[in-house]
Design an enzyme around this catalytic site. Sequence first.
Site, mmCIF file in Angstrom:
data_model
loop_
_atom_site.group_PDB
_atom_site.id
_atom_site.type_symbol
_atom_site.label_atom_id
_atom_site.label_comp_id
_atom_site.label_asym_id
_atom_site.label_seq_id
_atom_site.Cartn_x
_atom_site.Cartn_y
_atom_site.Cartn_z
ATOM 1 N N ARG A 13 0.790 -1.292 0.114
ATOM 2 C CA ARG A 13 -0.015 0.067 -0.094
ATOM 3 C C ARG A 13 0.936 1.193 0.102
ATOM 4 O O ARG A 13 0.960 1.859 -0.849
ATOM 5 C CB ARG A 13 -0.861 0.156 1.223
ATOM 6 C CG ARG A 13 -2.023 0.974 1.139
ATOM 7 C CD ARG A 13 -1.846 2.348 1.652
ATOM 8 N NE ARG A 13 -1.385 2.399 2.906
ATOM 9 C CZ ARG A 13 -0.655 3.429 3.249
ATOM 10 N NH1 ARG A 13 -0.526 4.670 2.740
ATOM 11 N NH2 ARG A 13 -0.219 3.493 4.505
ATOM 12 N N CYS A 239 4.030 9.541 0.383
ATOM 13 C CA CYS A 239 2.594 9.912 0.063
ATOM 14 C C CYS A 239 2.594 11.311 -0.951
ATOM 15 O O CYS A 239 3.232 12.193 -0.621
ATOM 16 C CB CYS A 239 1.992 10.318 1.450
ATOM 17 S SG CYS A 239 0.299 11.101 1.294
#
Length: 307
Positions: A13, A239
Site C-alpha cells: 500500500r 505519500c
Amino acid sequence: MTDRVRIYEVGPRDGLQNEATPIPLDTKVEFIERLVHAGLREIEATSFVSPKAIPQLGDGDDLLPRLSRDAEVRYPVLVPNERGMARAEAAGADALAVFTAATDAFTERNIGMSVDESLAAFKPVLRRAEELGWWRRAYVSTAFGCPYTGAVDPHRAVSVAVRLVELGVDEVCFGDTIGVGVPAQVAVLTGAAVQARIPVERVAFHFHDTRGTALANVQAGLDAGVRCFDSSTGGTGGCPYAPGAAGNLATEDLVYLLDASGYEHGVDLEGVLDAARFIAGALGRPLASKVGQAGGWDAATGAAIGR
Ligand code: HMG
Ligand code: MG
C-alpha cells in the site's frame, strides 16, 4: 512486558502508492504472496480511495479477491469514506484502516477534509466495520511534524488518537509521515498517549526513514513498551500529498534489529529479502535498504546471510 513484536507490513500500500512505474496486478499479487511466505501476518494490501488521487492503487477491487485467504493473515485496506467502505466490503475485506492527521493542513490536502470532518466521515464507516466484525486501525499522520505547518504538539496528536479510540478502533498508529521525528519525541508521544488512557498495546508507530531516524525511533518505541511497528519490504513508500516523504522503514532492517535484540516476530529475514529483491526488480531499481545491501549476519559463523 512481552517480547513479541507485531510487524505490520505496508509495502503493497504505502510502498507502491507513490510509484511512477505502473505495477501490474499479477506483480502485486506475487509480491504479497512472497510476503506471506516470509511469515508476515499483517499486510496492508491496498487502499479504496479515489483512483484520481492514487492511480497506482486503483486496482484494489480486483486485487483483494486474488489473495489467498488464510485465517492467520490479515489484509487491512485503507478506507477514507463510505464509498471506500462499500468497495472494501464488495472486494471481501475484513480489516481496515481509516486515516486522518494531527494537522488540518495535511488532512485537507490528503483527503479534502479538516480533522473534525474526517472523524465525522469515519463514524459510519467504523460503525459498519464493527457490525461486520472487522479489525479496525486508525492512523494519525503528521504526528511528529507537518510539511505545511511545521512542528506538531504531541498532545494534539494524542487528542486526535483519543477521539479515534472513542470511535471504536482497535489500534491507533502514529505516523511520522515526512520522517522528521527523533527518539526523544517517540518517548514523549507514547507517554502522552498512555497518560490519556490509550493502552500501550493499542499504540503502533509508522516511521518514514527520510532522515535515517526510523530504526532509532523503533528502539525508543520498544523501550516505551510499544509492540507494533509498520515497515515496508524493500524500503519503498511515500505519500504524494506529503512533499519530502521518502520510503518507509525497510522491513528487512526492522527484522534484523528485532532478531539481534531477541524479540519474537515470526518473520524470516531471508524471505523478506527475497520479496524485497522481487519488488525492487519490478520497480527497476537496486535494493537501497541497509540490510538489503549487506545481508543479515550469522552470529555462529560471522558470515553475511541472504545476500
Ligand atoms: P474529494 O475530491 O474531496 O471528494 O476526495 P469527493 O467526494 O468530491 O470525490 C471526488 C471524486 O472521487 C468523485 O468522483 C467521487 O465519486 C470519487 P468524480 O465524481 O469526480 O468522478 N470518490 C471515490 N472513488 C473511489 N473510491 C472512493 C471515493 N471517494 C470519492 N473511496 C477523497 C476525497 C478522500 C476521495 C480523496 O481526497 C482521496 O481519495 N484521497 C486519498 C489520499 C490518499 O490515499 N493518500 C495516501 C494515503 S495516506 C498516507 O499515505 C499516510 C499513511 O501512510 C500514514 C503516514 O505516513 O503518516 C497512512
Ligand atoms: Mg506512510
